[in-house]
Scaffold this active site. Structure first.
Site, PDB file in Angstrom:
ATOM      1  N   ILE A  14       0.267  -1.215  -0.230  1.00 60.84           N
ATOM      2  CA  ILE A  14      -0.051   0.137  -0.173  1.00 60.84           C
ATOM      3  C   ILE A  14       0.375   1.117  -0.083  1.00 60.84           C
ATOM      4  O   ILE A  14       0.142   2.513  -0.536  1.00 60.84           O
ATOM      5  CB  ILE A  14      -0.836  -0.297   1.114  1.00 60.84           C
ATOM      6  CG1 ILE A  14      -1.366  -1.316   1.287  1.00 60.84           C
ATOM      7  CG2 ILE A  14      -1.919   0.574   1.311  1.00 60.84           C
ATOM      8  CD1 ILE A  14      -2.558  -1.770   2.958  1.00 60.84           C
TER       9      ILE A  14
ATOM     10  N   SER B 282      -7.325  -0.608  10.293  1.00 57.11           N
ATOM     11  CA  SER B 282      -7.893  -1.436   9.312  1.00 57.11           C
ATOM     12  C   SER B 282      -9.358  -1.962  10.139  1.00 57.11           C
ATOM     13  O   SER B 282      -9.386  -1.500  10.936  1.00 57.11           O
ATOM     14  CB  SER B 282      -6.894  -3.240   9.381  1.00 57.11           C
ATOM     15  OG  SER B 282      -7.815  -4.422   9.253  1.00 57.11           O
TER      16      SER B 282
ATOM     17  N   TYR C 154      -2.586  -8.940  15.648  1.00 51.04           N
ATOM     18  CA  TYR C 154      -2.406  -8.513  14.727  1.00 51.04           C
ATOM     19  C   TYR C 154      -3.304  -7.231  15.071  1.00 51.04           C
ATOM     20  O   TYR C 154      -3.242  -6.358  14.642  1.00 51.04           O
ATOM     21  CB  TYR C 154      -2.751  -9.112  13.519  1.00 51.04           C
ATOM     22  CG  TYR C 154      -3.071  -8.378  12.451  1.00 51.04           C
ATOM     23  CD1 TYR C 154      -2.040  -6.537  12.109  1.00 51.04           C
ATOM     24  CD2 TYR C 154      -4.021  -7.890  11.977  1.00 51.04           C
ATOM     25  CE1 TYR C 154      -2.629  -5.919  10.715  1.00 51.04           C
ATOM     26  CE2 TYR C 154      -4.798  -7.174  11.010  1.00 51.04           C
ATOM     27  CZ  TYR C 154      -3.945  -6.161   9.539  1.00 51.04           C
ATOM     28  OH  TYR C 154      -3.892  -5.176   9.311  1.00 51.04           O
TER      29      TYR C 154
ATOM     30  N   LYS D 293      -3.698  -3.154  15.986  1.00 52.10           N
ATOM     31  CA  LYS D 293      -4.543  -2.357  15.310  1.00 52.10           C
ATOM     32  C   LYS D 293      -4.939  -0.917  16.467  1.00 52.10           C
ATOM     33  O   LYS D 293      -5.499  -0.259  16.486  1.00 52.10           O
ATOM     34  CB  LYS D 293      -4.836  -2.437  13.992  1.00 52.10           C
ATOM     35  CG  LYS D 293      -4.407  -2.716  12.607  1.00 52.10           C
ATOM     36  CD  LYS D 293      -3.404  -1.968  12.088  1.00 52.10           C
ATOM     37  CE  LYS D 293      -2.511  -2.289  11.439  1.00 52.10           C
ATOM     38  NZ  LYS D 293      -1.441  -1.098  10.904  1.00 52.10           N
TER      39      LYS D 293
ATOM     40  N   ASN E  94      -9.994  -4.294   2.516  1.00 48.14           N
ATOM     41  CA  ASN E  94      -8.866  -5.580   1.905  1.00 48.14           C
ATOM     42  C   ASN E  94      -9.038  -5.065   0.480  1.00 48.14           C
ATOM     43  O   ASN E  94      -9.501  -5.012  -0.395  1.00 48.14           O
ATOM     44  CB  ASN E  94     -10.157  -6.474   2.148  1.00 48.14           C
ATOM     45  CG  ASN E  94     -10.139  -7.260   2.965  1.00 48.14           C
ATOM     46  OD1 ASN E  94     -11.374  -6.671   3.422  1.00 48.14           O
ATOM     47  ND2 ASN E  94     -10.138  -8.883   2.645  1.00 48.14           N
TER      48      ASN E  94
ATOM     49  N   ASN F 296      -1.171 -15.204   2.728  1.00 50.67           N
ATOM     50  CA  ASN F 296      -2.176 -15.165   2.833  1.00 50.67           C
ATOM     51  C   ASN F 296      -3.667 -14.582   2.698  1.00 50.67           C
ATOM     52  O   ASN F 296      -4.095 -16.077   2.964  1.00 50.67           O
ATOM     53  CB  ASN F 296      -2.182 -14.868   4.738  1.00 50.67           C
ATOM     54  CG  ASN F 296      -0.589 -15.654   5.372  1.00 50.67           C
ATOM     55  OD1 ASN F 296      -0.616 -16.670   5.039  1.00 50.67           O
ATOM     56  ND2 ASN F 296       0.284 -14.463   5.856  1.00 50.67           N
TER      57      ASN F 296
ATOM     58  N   LEU G 141      -6.107 -13.624  -0.095  1.00 50.36           N
ATOM     59  CA  LEU G 141      -7.402 -14.372  -1.423  1.00 50.36           C
ATOM     60  C   LEU G 141      -6.397 -13.745  -2.224  1.00 50.36           C
ATOM     61  O   LEU G 141      -5.838 -14.762  -2.811  1.00 50.36           O
ATOM     62  CB  LEU G 141      -8.583 -13.832  -0.794  1.00 50.36           C
ATOM     63  CG  LEU G 141      -9.429 -14.848  -2.082  1.00 50.36           C
ATOM     64  CD1 LEU G 141      -9.468 -16.436  -2.125  1.00 50.36           C
ATOM     65  CD2 LEU G 141     -11.031 -13.963  -1.896  1.00 50.36           C
TER      66      LEU G 141
HETATM   67  C1  UD1 Z   1      -7.905 -10.137   7.106  1.00 56.67           C
HETATM   68  C2  UD1 Z   1      -7.925  -8.630   7.889  1.00 56.67           C
HETATM   69  C3  UD1 Z   1      -7.532  -7.638   7.306  1.00 56.67           C
HETATM   70  C4  UD1 Z   1      -6.719  -7.546   7.684  1.00 56.67           C
HETATM   71  C5  UD1 Z   1      -6.191  -8.491   6.997  1.00 56.67           C
HETATM   72  C6  UD1 Z   1      -4.518  -8.663   6.861  1.00 56.67           C
HETATM   73  C7  UD1 Z   1     -10.877  -9.010   8.917  1.00 56.67           C
HETATM   74  C8  UD1 Z   1     -12.317  -8.885   9.002  1.00 56.67           C
HETATM   75  N1  UD1 Z   1      -9.896  -8.796   8.045  1.00 56.67           N
HETATM   76  O1  UD1 Z   1      -8.270 -10.067   6.162  1.00 56.67           O
HETATM   77  O2  UD1 Z   1      -8.463  -5.971   8.431  1.00 56.67           O
HETATM   78  O3  UD1 Z   1      -6.151  -6.317   7.070  1.00 56.67           O
HETATM   79  O4  UD1 Z   1      -6.052  -9.589   7.550  1.00 56.67           O
HETATM   80  O5  UD1 Z   1      -3.866 -10.226   6.151  1.00 56.67           O
HETATM   81  O6  UD1 Z   1      -9.990  -9.465   9.988  1.00 56.67           O
HETATM   82  N2  UD1 Z   1     -10.172 -16.940   2.016  1.00 56.67           N
HETATM   83  C9  UD1 Z   1      -9.420 -17.882   0.825  1.00 56.67           C
HETATM   84  N3  UD1 Z   1      -8.325 -18.657   0.534  1.00 56.67           N
HETATM   85  C10 UD1 Z   1      -7.936 -18.230   0.851  1.00 56.67           C
HETATM   86  C11 UD1 Z   1      -7.128 -17.368   1.413  1.00 56.67           C
HETATM   87  C12 UD1 Z   1      -8.399 -16.052   1.821  1.00 56.67           C
HETATM   88  O7  UD1 Z   1     -10.878 -18.398   0.963  1.00 56.67           O
HETATM   89  O8  UD1 Z   1      -6.283 -19.489   0.460  1.00 56.67           O
HETATM   90  C13 UD1 Z   1     -10.932 -16.315   2.232  1.00 56.67           C
HETATM   91  C14 UD1 Z   1     -11.009 -15.800   4.126  1.00 56.67           C
HETATM   92  O9  UD1 Z   1     -11.574 -17.263   4.964  1.00 56.67           O
HETATM   93  C15 UD1 Z   1     -11.958 -15.220   4.477  1.00 56.67           C
HETATM   94  C16 UD1 Z   1     -11.860 -13.925   2.110  1.00 56.67           C
HETATM   95  O10 UD1 Z   1     -10.983 -15.427   1.509  1.00 56.67           O
HETATM   96  O11 UD1 Z   1     -13.240 -15.306   3.991  1.00 56.67           O
HETATM   97  C17 UD1 Z   1     -10.729 -12.896   2.453  1.00 56.67           C
HETATM   98  O12 UD1 Z   1      -9.537 -13.386   2.936  1.00 56.67           O
HETATM   99  P1  UD1 Z   1      -7.748 -12.876   3.588  1.00 56.67           P
HETATM  100  O13 UD1 Z   1      -7.685 -11.962   2.044  1.00 56.67           O
HETATM  101  O14 UD1 Z   1      -7.285 -13.305   4.044  1.00 56.67           O
HETATM  102  O15 UD1 Z   1      -8.456 -10.886   3.888  1.00 56.67           O
HETATM  103  P2  UD1 Z   1      -8.813 -11.221   5.931  1.00 56.67           P
HETATM  104  O16 UD1 Z   1      -8.923 -12.497   6.457  1.00 56.67           O
HETATM  105  O17 UD1 Z   1     -10.468 -10.384   5.381  1.00 56.67           O
END
Ligand code: UD1
Length: 339
Positions: free
Chosen positions: A15, A127, A152, A156, A182, A201, A203
């Site tokens: 970012i 966040s 984490y 914040k 996100n 980590n 998505l």
């Molecule tokens: C979380 C935090 C966000 C933080 C970020 C840092 C919350 C709501 N959000 O984001 O504030 O800045 O972490 O990393 O607490 N997923 C899959 N498969 C994968 C990866 C992810 O299904 O391989 C799914 C996750 O389970 C989730 C969605 O995709 O439902 C988004 O995940 P991700 O991109 O990791 O972001 P958050 O967990 O929302």
């Protein structure tokens, strides 16, 4: 005209680098402070290719107050945008002390120096994780902060509290905490983007790396949530839109000195994990190799932003769509993997 020097800690990160581009475009003079432990020096050249300006960067560990102080003596900072922090939820559960040390000490050292050198404007990278697991799915800035679901997230929440206390103690600095939803996507030029170290980590980098054949298969974490397609809902915001919100925050602080505000930065639109997968397949023309897996512990079912405050206060709303973000992330992935 006098340079408006903006200290950008973590300015070589994902970012941070996109924000440096927008700061340069807006006529500010960013000074990147980064120790490159989670970023790459090539990013500096990418910023230069986009803007035609080579940004100043200083290799420094922001938690090291004495080292950082040298920069405050060298530049008359007009503002600070503090990004430098760790952000992997799972890693923070495994090594909480590393997170508390890094994320809190970096903020404290920035604040101490900001106070000592009377820096007027301070933007903090917060966040939506501060909301924990909220009772309502669409959150505004007055939604009560629930218990953080990871160390984490706790860093914040604590960081915002530290800033509030410094503000309350009579600081002359104006503060904005931007609560990102996100962040996704890459610069449309494909010169800079997300560079996760090791297995991602988050998505979207997982999706694009799988699409590029760099990872074998995406696991969609859970299909039994109380949502239309059973997968979690998030508010995905294009990183270029997010970067522009920082410039708007600085602009607002210039006109409203000495205030403290927390502001959501999202699109106001929730997308499910499967919608992201489908968008990727549509945009790339590639069939993604994915399967359902169990829920990921600590995941919030649904969360997206109420965006009235960012619009009314900062005069900022997202302009780019999730298609734009997925396309830009995919173009970036193809470029770095030579696909
Ligand atoms: C979380 C935090 C966000 C933080 C970020 C840092 C919350 C709501 N959000 O984001 O504030 O800045 O972490 O990393 O607490 N997923 C899959 N498969 C994968 C990866 C992810 O299904 O391989 C799914 C996750 O389970 C989730 C969605 O995709 O439902 C988004 O995940 P991700 O991109 O990791 O972001 P958050 O967990 O929302």
């Amino acid at each position: 005209m006098k340079d408006k020097y903006i200290l950008v800690t973590g300015g070589a990160g994902y970012i941070g680098s996109h924000t440096v581009v927008e700061l340069l475009k807006a006529g500010y003079t960013p000074v990147i402070a980064d120790d490159f432990r989670n970023s790459n020096k090539n990013v500096i050249d990418g910023i230069a290719r986009i803007t035609g300006k080579l940004p100043v960067y200083e290799e420094v560990d922001v938690t090291d107050n004495a080292a950082l102080k040298v920069l405050f003596e060298r530049y008359d900072f007009y503002g600070i945008i503090h990004f430098a922090a760790y952000k992997a939820v799972g890693e923070s559960v495994a090594d909480p002390l590393m997170y508390y040390r890094n994320n809190l000490l970096s903020l404290i050292s920035c604040l101490e120096l900001s106070e000592e050198f009377n820096v007027p404007n301070f933007v903090f990278s917060s966040s939506c994780t501060v909301y924990g697991a909220p009772d309502e799915v669409s959150v505004d800035e007055n939604t009560p902060l629930k218990e953080a679901n990871s160390p984490y997230g706790a860093t914040k929440q604590m960081s915002e509290r530290i800033i509030e206390d410094v503000h309350g103690s009579g600081s002359k600095t104006g503060f904005i905490a931007l609560r990102y939803f996100n962040p996704v996507g890459a610069h449309p030029s494909s010169e800079i983007g997300e560079l996760p170290i090791g297995k991602p980590n988050n998505l979207l980098p997982y999706v694009t790396q799988t699409g590029a054949g760099y990872l074998e298969q995406l696991t969609v974490n859970g299909n039994d949530y109380n949502t239309a397609d059973g997968t979690c809902i998030r508010d995905y915001i294009h990183v270029v839109d997010l970067a522009k919100a920082h410039v708007k925050a600085l602009n607002w602080l210039e006109k409203n000195p000495g205030r403290f505000e927390a502001v959501n930065v999202g699109t106001g639109i929730g997308s499910s994990v499967l919608e992201i997968v489908n968008t990727f397949e549509r945009v790339s023309g590639i069939k993604l190799n994915w399967k359902f897996g169990p829920r990921r512990s600590g995941d919030v079912e649904k969360i997206y932003a109420k965006i009235g405050k960012s619009r009314d206060l900062l005069n900022w709303t997202a302009e780019l769509s999730i298609e734009d973000a997925v396309r830009d992330a995919w173009n970036w992935e193809k470029k770095i993997r030579n696909v």
